[in-house]
Scaffold this motif. Structure first.
Motif, PDB file in Angstrom:
ATOM      1  N   PRO A  11       0.852  -1.202   0.000  1.00  0.00           N
ATOM      2  CA  PRO A  11       0.000   0.000   0.000  1.00  0.00           C
ATOM      3  C   PRO A  11       0.884   1.246   0.000  1.00  0.00           C
ATOM      4  O   PRO A  11       1.852   1.320   0.764  1.00  0.00           O
ATOM      5  N   ARG A  12       0.564   2.176  -0.874  1.00  0.00           N
ATOM      6  CA  ARG A  12       1.349   3.426  -0.970  1.00  0.00           C
ATOM      7  C   ARG A  12       0.389   4.594  -1.111  1.00  0.00           C
ATOM      8  O   ARG A  12      -0.750   4.431  -1.542  1.00  0.00           O
ATOM      9  N   GLN A  13       0.888   5.769  -0.784  1.00  0.00           N
ATOM     10  CA  GLN A  13       0.101   6.974  -0.997  1.00  0.00           C
ATOM     11  C   GLN A  13       1.017   8.098  -1.422  1.00  0.00           C
ATOM     12  O   GLN A  13       2.199   8.131  -1.082  1.00  0.00           O
ATOM     13  N   ALA A  14       0.445   9.003  -2.192  1.00  0.00           N
ATOM     14  CA  ALA A  14       1.160  10.203  -2.620  1.00  0.00           C
ATOM     15  C   ALA A  14       0.288  11.396  -2.256  1.00  0.00           C
ATOM     16  O   ALA A  14      -0.912  11.411  -2.553  1.00  0.00           O
ATOM     17  N   ASP A  15       0.887  12.367  -1.603  1.00  0.00           N
ATOM     18  CA  ASP A  15       0.161  13.562  -1.169  1.00  0.00           C
ATOM     19  C   ASP A  15       0.454  14.730  -2.099  1.00  0.00           C
ATOM     20  O   ASP A  15       1.469  14.753  -2.810  1.00  0.00           O
ATOM     21  N   ASP A  16      -0.415  15.706  -2.065  1.00  0.00           N
ATOM     22  CA  ASP A  16      -0.277  16.953  -2.824  1.00  0.00           C
ATOM     23  C   ASP A  16      -0.146  16.722  -4.327  1.00  0.00           C
ATOM     24  O   ASP A  16       0.587  17.427  -5.024  1.00  0.00           O
ATOM     25  N   VAL A  17      -0.840  15.715  -4.829  1.00  0.00           N
ATOM     26  CA  VAL A  17      -0.836  15.438  -6.267  1.00  0.00           C
ATOM     27  C   VAL A  17      -1.765  16.446  -6.929  1.00  0.00           C
ATOM     28  O   VAL A  17      -2.903  16.627  -6.507  1.00  0.00           O
ATOM     29  N   TRP A  18      -1.288  17.112  -7.934  1.00  0.00           N
ATOM     30  CA  TRP A  18      -2.136  18.082  -8.630  1.00  0.00           C
ATOM     31  C   TRP A  18      -2.897  17.378  -9.748  1.00  0.00           C
ATOM     32  O   TRP A  18      -2.475  16.337 -10.246  1.00  0.00           O
ATOM     33  N   PRO A  19      -4.042  17.919 -10.158  1.00  0.00           N
ATOM     34  CA  PRO A  19      -4.941  17.223 -11.088  1.00  0.00           C
ATOM     35  C   PRO A  19      -4.318  16.821 -12.424  1.00  0.00           C
ATOM     36  O   PRO A  19      -4.685  15.792 -12.975  1.00  0.00           O
ATOM     37  N   GLY A  20      -3.374  17.554 -12.948  1.00  0.00           N
ATOM     38  CA  GLY A  20      -2.787  17.229 -14.247  1.00  0.00           C
ATOM     39  C   GLY A  20      -1.587  16.304 -14.180  1.00  0.00           C
ATOM     40  O   GLY A  20      -0.993  15.966 -15.205  1.00  0.00           O
ATOM     41  N   GLU A  21      -1.222  15.893 -12.988  1.00  0.00           N
ATOM     42  CA  GLU A  21      -0.037  15.046 -12.820  1.00  0.00           C
ATOM     43  C   GLU A  21      -0.295  13.648 -13.363  1.00  0.00           C
ATOM     44  O   GLU A  21      -1.388  13.105 -13.225  1.00  0.00           O
ATOM     45  N   ASN A  22       0.742  13.039 -13.965  1.00  0.00           N
ATOM     46  CA  ASN A  22       0.542  11.684 -14.486  1.00  0.00           C
ATOM     47  C   ASN A  22       1.143  10.635 -13.545  1.00  0.00           C
ATOM     48  O   ASN A  22       1.916  10.947 -12.643  1.00  0.00           O
ATOM     49  N   LEU A  23       0.729   9.396 -13.772  1.00  0.00           N
ATOM     50  CA  LEU A  23       1.173   8.287 -12.934  1.00  0.00           C
ATOM     51  C   LEU A  23       2.691   8.137 -12.975  1.00  0.00           C
ATOM     52  O   LEU A  23       3.307   7.826 -11.952  1.00  0.00           O
ATOM     53  N   LEU A  24       3.296   8.366 -14.117  1.00  0.00           N
ATOM     54  CA  LEU A  24       4.748   8.249 -14.228  1.00  0.00           C
ATOM     55  C   LEU A  24       5.448   9.188 -13.249  1.00  0.00           C
ATOM     56  O   LEU A  24       6.370   8.785 -12.537  1.00  0.00           O
ATOM     57  N   TYR A  25       5.022  10.430 -13.196  1.00  0.00           N
ATOM     58  CA  TYR A  25       5.623  11.395 -12.283  1.00  0.00           C
ATOM     59  C   TYR A  25       5.443  10.948 -10.834  1.00  0.00           C
ATOM     60  O   TYR A  25       6.374  11.007 -10.029  1.00  0.00           O
ATOM     61  N   VAL A  26       4.252  10.465 -10.497  1.00  0.00           N
ATOM     62  CA  VAL A  26       3.990  10.006  -9.129  1.00  0.00           C
ATOM     63  C   VAL A  26       4.923   8.850  -8.776  1.00  0.00           C
ATOM     64  O   VAL A  26       5.527   8.836  -7.699  1.00  0.00           O
ATOM     65  N   LEU A  27       5.049   7.887  -9.680  1.00  0.00           N
ATOM     66  CA  LEU A  27       5.913   6.737  -9.407  1.00  0.00           C
ATOM     67  C   LEU A  27       7.368   7.161  -9.227  1.00  0.00           C
ATOM     68  O   LEU A  27       8.025   6.750  -8.266  1.00  0.00           O
ATOM     69  N   ARG A  28       7.863   7.964 -10.143  1.00  0.00           N
ATOM     70  CA  ARG A  28       9.284   8.340 -10.124  1.00  0.00           C
ATOM     71  C   ARG A  28       9.611   9.348  -9.018  1.00  0.00           C
ATOM     72  O   ARG A  28      10.542   9.147  -8.247  1.00  0.00           O
ATOM     73  N   GLU A  29       8.864  10.431  -8.975  1.00  0.00           N
ATOM     74  CA  GLU A  29       9.240  11.561  -8.126  1.00  0.00           C
ATOM     75  C   GLU A  29       8.633  11.517  -6.730  1.00  0.00           C
ATOM     76  O   GLU A  29       9.252  11.963  -5.778  1.00  0.00           O
ATOM     77  N   ARG A  30       7.449  10.986  -6.612  1.00  0.00           N
ATOM     78  CA  ARG A  30       6.796  10.986  -5.305  1.00  0.00           C
ATOM     79  C   ARG A  30       6.998   9.680  -4.545  1.00  0.00           C
ATOM     80  O   ARG A  30       7.033   9.680  -3.327  1.00  0.00           O
ATOM     81  N   LEU A  31       7.104   8.556  -5.291  1.00  0.00           N
ATOM     82  CA  LEU A  31       7.234   7.261  -4.621  1.00  0.00           C
ATOM     83  C   LEU A  31       8.644   6.678  -4.732  1.00  0.00           C
ATOM     84  O   LEU A  31       8.909   5.602  -4.191  1.00  0.00           O
ATOM     85  N   GLY A  32       9.550   7.342  -5.436  1.00  0.00           N
ATOM     86  CA  GLY A  32      10.940   6.895  -5.505  1.00  0.00           C
ATOM     87  C   GLY A  32      11.161   5.615  -6.288  1.00  0.00           C
ATOM     88  O   GLY A  32      12.055   4.841  -5.964  1.00  0.00           O
TER      89      GLY A  32
END
Length: 180
Positions: A11-32
């Motif tokens: 289970p993972r979570q990412a905070d402060d994700v803005w509406p136009g953000e893509n999954l790739l950015y979340v995986l790379r930059e927010r989840l490491g």
């Protein structure tokens, strides 16, 4: 906004994700999880391919909000602890990893192919990998790696009767914890 999802069985979570953000950015930059690469940002090169609920997708084309409460498996999730998946081992052994930029997407595409078709022909391999661009290898080593991975998976299935390695034909691939 906050996004919760299961990534590589955890289970993972990412905070402060803005509406136009893509999954790739979340995986790379927010989840490491840097393996999926950001190349074309148009879904043309395949370097960002991940599984979303068992289906390969270009993470650059998936809005982060679409991942809410869903399962994502990245190339990091193919391995089981320190043990590489047979597809990953075959790519290393065949020299199909050169600069490494396209490799994560190719690994997911090959993994998905072999889960659906245990003994693909070269034409079927080419068709399955057609959405992945490589500028280094000329594809010869990549084809050899997929053929070798098919052999490794078949040998592993023979060693464990009743269990289909790599998800088996007709089944979606499984992550390290067995989830689809």
């Amino acid at each position: 906004m906050r996004i919760t999802m299961t990534v590589n069985g955890e289970p993972r979570q990412a905070d402060d994700v803005w509406p136009g953000e893509n999954l790739l950015y979340v995986l790379r930059e927010r989840l490491g999880l840097p393996a999926a690469k950001n190349a074309c940002e148009q879904g043309e090169c395949g370097s960002c391919t991940v599984y979303l609920d068992g289906v390969p997708v270009c993470a650059c084309l998936v809005a982060a909000g679409q991942a809410q409460d869903r399962s994502i498996i990245t190339v990091e999730g193919l391995a089981s602890g320190d043990a590489l998946h047979p597809v990953q081992e075959a790519f290393l052994a065949a020299g199909a990893v050169q600069c490494g930029f396209c490799t994560p997407g190719l690994l997911i595409a090959a993994h998905d192919l072999l889960a659906r078709n245990a003994r693909p022909t070269d034409l079927e391999i080419r068709e399955a990998l057609a959405g992945n661009l490589c500028r280094c290898t000329g594809y010869g080593q990549i084809l050899a790696a997929v053929r070798a991975a098919a052999d490794r998976l078949a040998a592993a299935a023979t060693e464990r009767p009743g269990e289909q390695a790599g998800g088996g034909p007709g089944q979606r691939p499984r992550g390290p914890q067995g989830e689809a």
